[in-house]
Every structure is written in C-alpha cells, then in structure tokens.
Design an enzyme around this catalytic site. Sequence first.
Site, mmCIF file in Angstrom:
data_model
loop_
_atom_site.group_PDB
_atom_site.id
_atom_site.type_symbol
_atom_site.label_atom_id
_atom_site.label_comp_id
_atom_site.label_asym_id
_atom_site.label_seq_id
_atom_site.Cartn_x
_atom_site.Cartn_y
_atom_site.Cartn_z
ATOM 1 N N ASP A 115 40.488 46.920 33.528
ATOM 2 C CA ASP A 115 40.207 47.758 34.524
ATOM 3 C C ASP A 115 38.714 47.903 34.604
ATOM 4 O O ASP A 115 37.954 47.009 34.295
ATOM 5 C CB ASP A 115 41.186 49.212 34.529
ATOM 6 C CG ASP A 115 41.658 49.613 35.684
ATOM 7 O OD1 ASP A 115 40.730 49.604 36.540
ATOM 8 O OD2 ASP A 115 42.751 49.480 35.802
ATOM 9 N N HIS A 149 38.451 53.568 39.393
ATOM 10 C CA HIS A 149 39.872 53.103 39.506
ATOM 11 C C HIS A 149 40.394 52.966 37.866
ATOM 12 O O HIS A 149 41.584 53.529 37.655
ATOM 13 C CB HIS A 149 39.952 51.753 39.842
ATOM 14 C CG HIS A 149 41.199 51.019 40.044
ATOM 15 N ND1 HIS A 149 41.902 50.494 38.964
ATOM 16 C CD2 HIS A 149 42.228 51.049 41.078
ATOM 17 C CE1 HIS A 149 43.152 49.938 39.440
ATOM 18 N NE2 HIS A 149 43.234 50.250 40.611
ATOM 19 N N SER A 206 48.652 49.492 42.051
ATOM 20 C CA SER A 206 47.976 49.724 40.889
ATOM 21 C C SER A 206 48.121 51.166 40.100
ATOM 22 O O SER A 206 48.160 51.297 39.033
ATOM 23 C CB SER A 206 46.359 49.898 41.441
ATOM 24 O OG SER A 206 45.837 48.451 41.636
#
Length: 851
Positions: free
Chosen positions: A188, A264, A629
């Site tokens: 990520d 994120h 996600s």
Amino acid sequence: MVNFGIFLLFCFGFLSNSFGQDNGGDSDINSTTAVYIVTLRQASSLHLFQQEAEEVKRVRDQSKHGDTSKFTRPKLQPRNISRSRYWRSRRSAIAQAHDSLLRNALKGEKYIKLYSFHYLINGFAVFVSSQQAETLSRRREVANIVLDFSVRTATTYTPQFMGLPKGAWVKEGGYETAGEGIVIGFIDTGIDPTHPSFNGTDTSQRQYPIPNHFSGVCEVTPDFPSGSCNRKLVGARHFAQSAITRGIFNSSEDYASPFDGDGHGTHTASIAAGNHGVSAVVSGHNFGSASGIAPRAHISVYKALYKSFGGFAADVVAAIDQAAQDGVDILSLSITPNRRPPGVATFFNPLDMAMLSAVKAGIFVVQAAGNTGPSPKSMSSFSPWIFTVGAASHDRDYSNSIVLGNNVSIPGVGLALRTDEGKKYTMISALDALKNKSSVVDKDMYVGECQDYGSFDKDVIRGNLLICSYSIRFVLGLSTIKQALAVAKNLSAKGVVFYMDPYVLGFQINPTPMDMPGIIIPSAEDSKVLLKYYNSSLVRDGTTKEIVRFGAVAAIAGGQNANFSNRAPKIMYYSARGPDPQDSLFNDADILKPNLVAPGNSIWGAWSSAATESTEFEGESFAMMSGTSMAAPHVAGVAALVKQKFRKFSPSAIASALSTTSVLFDNKGEAIMAQRAYANPDQTISPATPFDMGNGFVNATAALDPGLIFDTSFEDYMSFLCGINGSAPVVFNYTGTNCLRNNATISGSDLNLPSITVSKLNNTRTVQRLMTNIAGNETYTVSLITPFDVLINVSPTQFSIASGETKLLSVILTAKRNSSISSFGGIKLLGNAGHIVRIPVSVTVKIASKQ
C-alpha cells in the site's frame, strides 16, 4: 477507494505482456529508455526448493534402510525462509547470475538493475533502452520481457455489524486475542507508525509477542526513525526504484521511507488489524471506539505506492516477493489493473504470477475487486488463487437535513454541528453577498463556491447561513469544503448550506466533517427546491430591483449522530462485477468473481498525520473512506481469525471457509440488493447475483466453523493454466512447469472451488467437488436452487461423513433450452449438526441438444 465523487483506484495500467508493445503514453520516460521486468526460464527459488524437497522425500522413501546422512540440506519451510544461511547464499547466487547475464548481454553498455526477483519469480527489473531490451529478449535464458506498467492510487462500527463482539471474538477468547500470532502484510502507501491504532501494547497493556515464523525488518530513515516499529507493527519497507530511476520520485512529498504521506495505507491497515478501543475523534467530535477486525494481529507494511505518482509494477512485484520471504500469513492488496492484461489470458501477468507463487508458499492473498462497477465484466481481479472482494454497505448512516421556513425538510450529508435547537436563521446566497457583484463575477465565475474571503461583505453574512454552490471543482479537488468553512467562519456566518450544481451528475457525496453547522444537499432536484424557496422569499426594491430583505430562513439538524436503520448490506454501484473476463476479448472465465463482498462504504479508519489525499480529513487522525479498497482488508482481518484457529489451513481452505459460510440475506431478512446505476444508484436496485457478490456477504463467525472444506492445490492451478489454449510457453516461463508433462488439464469449472461457474454449457456438463470434513461426524442433505433453463442433478443427495473424511460430490448440469442470459442457482448442504455449506451455481450461455 471511492471518496464519493472521485474513484481513487489503486489501478495498474497493464502496458505489455510481451516485448515491444507501446508504453501506454507514459510521459515520464523517453521513447527509447524504460524499465522492463525480465523473467528467466529457470524457476524461482520457491519452486526449485519445493522440487528439491520433494525429490529428497522421494529418495528417502525409497531408501528405507539405506544411509540417509548424505541428505545434509536442511528441510526448510517455505515461510521464514530468509533466516536460513543456505537461503541467503542462494539468493546471493541468483542475484549474481542476473548480474552476469546483464554484463554478458550488454557488454560495455550502460544500464541500471533495479531489483533481482528470486523467491516467487526468477527475474529482474532493469532500466535499459528499447534496443538493449531487444537484445535481452534474444537471450536463451530469457523467457519473457514486460514493459513496466504504471500504478496510481485507487472502523468504528463494522466489527459490530459483522457480529464479531458477540460471535467470532467471543468464540475464540475475545478481542484481546483475536488474530494473535498472525502477520498481515499490506502492499500500500505505507503507514503512520505514531497512530494509536498501531501501538505495541493494547488497552489492557498486554504486549504482542512477535511470531517466530516472521523474519521481516523495519527500515530506519529520518521519516521513519528507530522505534517506529514495535510488537504490533513488526515490519516496514519501501520500494521505489522504478520511480526513482524515472526521475519522478519527490522525496519531500512522497517520503523515501515506509511512512505514509497519502493516508490510504494507514486506513487499510487499521481496518484489518488496528488496535481495539481507539477513540475516533474528528473535528473535535468523538465518533466512537475503533477496532480492526483482527485487533491482535501483527502488521507488516510494504510501501510501493506513493501520493504524487502512484507507483510501478516492478516495485510492487518486489514488495510481494519480499513479503513472501518475510513470512507473512495474509497479504492484502487494494490494487487492480486499469485495463485487462493482453495475452492468452488475464491470469498471465507479473502480479498474478507472483501472487500464485505466494499462495504456493502458504500465503492467503486478498485483492480488491476494483471500483469500475456497476457494468458487467468490469472485474479487475482475475485469478482463482486470489480472493477477490467487492464492496457492500452497512446499516450505519450519518443523516443530516435542513428545515426551511415553509416547513419543507430537505435531506443532506455532512458530519456537522446543528444550529440552535428550534431556531431558524436567515439564509444568504454567496452571490447576493458580494462586495461588488459585477466585477467579482467577471473575475471569478466560481465565486459562489465560497473559496475567497475577500470577495464577500461580512456585514451582510454575519450571524446568517451562507449558501454556497457545490460544483465539479469540489469533485476534482480544486475547491474544498474545508476552505469554504474557513471563509464562512471569517465572515462570522452561523453555518453553511451547499447546494448541488446541476452539472454534477452521478456523484454520491461522502459525509464530510464540519466544525460548524452545515449541510451538503447532494440532489440537484432538492437543490432546486432550496433555491426556489430562497429566491421567492427575497424582497426587492420595486425600482432598482436591489434586495432589501432576505426572507428565507432555515435550521440545520446536524449530522454527527449515527442512526442504524438502513437496509444492509447492499452492493455498491462502484463495486466491480463479473463475469470474470478470461482475456481482453471479453471471453468469460469459468471462475466466479468476486469471491465475496464485505463492508466498503463509509468506513472509518486511521488516517496519517501527514496525509493530504483527502483535504476534508487533512490533519485528522481518522477518516471516512469508501471503495473496494476498504472491503478487502475487512476480509484480510477475518482470514487472520480463520488462520489463527486453523493453523494448517491452506490458502484455498481459508477461501473455502469464508465462501461457503457467507450470508445471502440482509438485516431485514430479504435478499441482498445491488445498485445498478452510477447516477441515482438507489433508484435502480435489484436482487444481487453471484456476479455482484460472489458467494455472498462475509460471515466472520460462521467462517470459524465451516464444517466442510473445498481445498485446491497448486498442481490444480497448474492443470487449469495448462488447459488454456496456447498457454504452455507462458506457464513454463513463469513457473517452470512443463505443460506437456502434465497428465491432464482441467477447465476453471473443474477446479475444486466452493462455487460452480460455467460460461458455456453445451448440452450436459459434469463437475465434481471434493469435500473434507473438519468438524465432527455429520450427515448432510442436499438442497437445490435450479438456475433458469438448467437442470441440476447432484449425487449423492444425502451422505454421512466422518471427521477428517473426504467425499466426492458429482453435479450434472443440463441445458434445457438455448439461451445466452446468465442464470443463477445454488447447492446447499444441510448438516444435522447445524452446518450449512452453500455453493453458488452460475451458467451463462446454454446450448440444448436437439431432440
């Protein structure tokens, strides 16, 4: 992820599956020099090691009384392998072989080798000219050359909605031990190690023992100092050589370290394995206590994606390779291609092949389905060895509303304060409060978005509700809610009302934190109602037509308090759908995708202190995000709970436990619904099919007691890949498996998966499923839901199966008439001890025999 208005996908642009194809418009490299991923013909370390181990075992079995002292090589496990001196020497030897090949092939020429891949695939990433790449492609050692492809970036309540506190957590000892001993790897944007969701001790001050099977390390950099890792965050690395070589890496913005400058990665890690009981405070308001699905699991981070440019496949493959060597148990990726890989099948690309080897090493791989729904065949995760997760809603909702002076109530969004109870305030449009309307509007046509304090008359706005427009510029990030709120405060406004520009179509607005009374009206039609009331309430001078009194008044209800009355789960419109595309020609694979759906909409999760990806949550420690996600790490967390209980489960056994126990009905007892349109999605819903939700909605508690398991071996996957027409050279290039030596090949529907998918049923087809009982002795009865235009016969219809025993289930599918419309059914196995095992059946093209 989807921050309602923009799809922010982890998207890979697959540019080539063979040497010489166009680079897809990458402007950051010149036309003759680029990064290439080179795969060699010799198998990877993992494959070679397992071949050697099998040969040693075979010889030992043949030498019952012979001297076996000659077998001095240690019998290593394919996890935690990097701790072995033997393994380190092998890795070094392979890297030297790569260097030797480059020196010999490119004598005296300049090149830059970025990575040596050895564990999952045997190859390297190299920065060379197109002529040099052509030279490499002619070498007999080289199997394949792929042009590196670009990458761009794509809870406080969901544990309760999924029933963990009274279900899975309680069954296994409570949240204090949920996931203990399991390492989840995240590829990520990195992680913020200072966040309390990743402290090394939980709220009870119990320390986390680091599992012996894990050998990862933590990089130490100025951005990620010593002590950043602990017994919770046990590994952290970053991979950026491809970006650095291209000259596009900005170390001040992207952080040359595992630190998360995007947000994120921090968000997804906390969803799966964040600590339990962390207060989620945003804009000064406490939205509850957050927890990961497996709060005692360990986290290892492999940063390969970056805020300013996304990333590149070479870096991601290196990250996958390292995670496998380190010994992670679960691998979570919110990464999908932005177009189908070319070649004989979508399954053959460096990422899927690396993940196949990871599965062979015993790692359960979870991947987001992609946010390209709701159209059919929009699936962006293809391979049967990858567990693909779509996004669904949950029943929590933060609703806001504004009550006008004519008693009309308009719904809206906004995690905002309310105005004083029972009191209505005068509304003033930003365009009616300009200091000099004609000159300002001529200079700034977007002045109504309330982004510039100096344009407005403070005396007009003071103490009133300011009306601002919400245009496409907010969706694009050119204007922000946060800036409008700052302007409103400087003007001493009581609150802010955003109406929707009629040109902003098809965007669903996420609840946005507001530290003053405010609301966003997401409907263009409702916005017209607001503006009509406002304009009709203005009192103007009969001669000059200037406004002499603002007559419209309203009260804002506020949106910080949640309600839990929504019908859920529901498949979100953006969640990618099946059928699973087998190739770029839109032919369907006999593989069900997605595998499952999980909460992915409006998910609270930890947020990086330096994140600027979402301006509305900038500076906050938690953020609310949406997308597949967010769904994938929910399943990664549940998989950690399953792995914790069943330590010897293979990846496919974990997938089976998750799939066969899933839920098909929502919290109202009705069939799960799916949104069918991008614009006004809730007006176009219908019952979800397996192409929308796979086996169903994840059921964490039932997954810990699945009863029967459908296991699939690496050899089965090889037989499947070899069964694809024209695949033999590609299979050999990536895995070292010679398809010509395989005794038999199989189709996707013959894989021992917990689903049956037939893209073309020509008269009659028989498929079989091998079941293993991991519970006590039990008797099962078969129940059928027959797809339209298809006849199903199952044998046996009833069977008893002892603990540890296997049984074969035969399913005969017969087309009743010709049809090209997909139809769906299912097989349900009802055990007398309470186990229920569900196998969805999907059939697309049906060709009946002529009578």
